[in-house]
Design a protein around this motif. Structure first.
Motif, PDB file in Angstrom:
ATOM      1  N   GLN A 193       0.830  -1.201   0.000  1.00 53.11           N
ATOM      2  CA  GLN A 193       0.000   0.000   0.000  1.00 53.11           C
ATOM      3  C   GLN A 193       0.867   1.255   0.000  1.00 53.11           C
ATOM      4  O   GLN A 193       0.579   2.233  -0.689  1.00 53.11           O
ATOM      5  CB  GLN A 193      -0.922   0.009   1.235  1.00 53.11           C
ATOM      6  N   LEU A 216       2.181   1.863  -3.395  1.00 53.10           N
ATOM      7  CA  LEU A 216       1.188   2.497  -4.257  1.00 53.10           C
ATOM      8  C   LEU A 216       1.077   3.997  -3.960  1.00 53.10           C
ATOM      9  O   LEU A 216       0.962   4.827  -4.872  1.00 53.10           O
ATOM     10  CB  LEU A 216      -0.181   1.820  -4.071  1.00 53.10           C
ATOM     11  N   GLU A 217       1.125   4.346  -2.670  1.00 56.27           N
ATOM     12  CA  GLU A 217       1.037   5.758  -2.294  1.00 56.27           C
ATOM     13  C   GLU A 217       2.239   6.544  -2.820  1.00 56.27           C
ATOM     14  O   GLU A 217       2.095   7.667  -3.310  1.00 56.27           O
ATOM     15  CB  GLU A 217       0.946   5.886  -0.767  1.00 56.27           C
ATOM     16  N   ASP A 222       3.988   5.751  -5.423  1.00 55.40           N
ATOM     17  CA  ASP A 222       3.830   5.860  -6.880  1.00 55.40           C
ATOM     18  C   ASP A 222       2.883   6.999  -7.237  1.00 55.40           C
ATOM     19  O   ASP A 222       3.111   7.746  -8.210  1.00 55.40           O
ATOM     20  CB  ASP A 222       3.312   4.541  -7.464  1.00 55.40           C
ATOM     21  N   ALA A 223       1.803   7.102  -6.443  1.00 55.02           N
ATOM     22  CA  ALA A 223       0.849   8.188  -6.703  1.00 55.02           C
ATOM     23  C   ALA A 223       1.509   9.542  -6.468  1.00 55.02           C
ATOM     24  O   ALA A 223       1.318  10.502  -7.243  1.00 55.02           O
ATOM     25  CB  ALA A 223      -0.386   8.025  -5.807  1.00 55.02           C
TER      26      ALA A 223
END
Length: 200
Positions: free
Chosen positions: A80, A83-84, A86-87
């Motif tokens: 998670q 992903l954060e 990457d965002a």
């Protein structure tokens, strides 16, 4: 003597018959307009350069933050968090791209301003003759419209720019007259008609 009158008297009469005051006033107005244009152009150039420098600093700061984020990235962390990150990376890259586009746009504006400055400097203090004539014609039209409005007359133009309708307000009577201006009647006729309508 070859002349019947004193040369000094002839020279005084000659000077007296020439009225250069309107020309001097026109030159003064043109110089004032050029000065105001120069100041406005300089201000816009300074604002554009300041904005460009600010954007460059922001871009460097974002690039440094991006480098720190990439350096601190730990592949062993939870999916998670990956992903954060990457965002966040996407947002930073998008902001950097937007800033780069804005920087290129400002550079283009700056080049246009430089070209405009070169054109104005090439024209000299007198400016382009066509522009000067158009400015003087506009000034005269605006002055006439202000005089009409001060008398209670509003003049409206059609799509072609021809003034063909006048609205006359009689403040004493509290009424309004709409007059269609027909070119077949003289200006003298309409001047008398307007005056009688305002006084009636």
């Amino acid at each position: 003597m070859l002349l019947d009158e004193d040369p000094a008297t002839l020279i005084q009469h000659t000077i007296g018959n020439f009225n250069i005051n309107p020309d001097k006033l026109a030159v003064t107005r043109i110089n004032e307009s050029l000065t105001a244009l120069q100041q406005s152009r300089d201000l816009r150039m300074r604002e554009a350069e300041t904005a460009l420098r600010k954007l460059s600093r922001n871009l460097k700061s974002l690039e440094a933050n991006y480098d720190e984020t990439v350096a601190a990235h730990d592949p062993a962390r939870h999916a998670q968090e990956i992903l954060e990150l990457d965002a966040q990376k996407f947002r930073i890259a998008k902001a950097a791209s937007d800033l780069e586009i804005e920087s290129e746009r400002l550079e283009g504006d700056l080049e246009m301003l430089k070209e405009r400055l070169a054109e104005l400097e090439a024209q000299g203090l007198e400016g382009d003759e066509t522009v000067r004539r158009e400015r003087e014609a506009d000034d005269a039209t605006i002055l006439r419209l202000k005089v009409y409005r001060s008398l209670g007359i509003d003049v409206e133009a059609d799509d072609a720019g021809n003034y063909n309708k006048a609205i006359i307000r009689n403040s004493r009577k509290g009424d309004v007259h709409v007059v269609k201006i027909d070119p077949k009647f003289s200006r003298f006729f309409y001047a008398n008609y307007f005056w009688q309508t305002m006084q009636g």
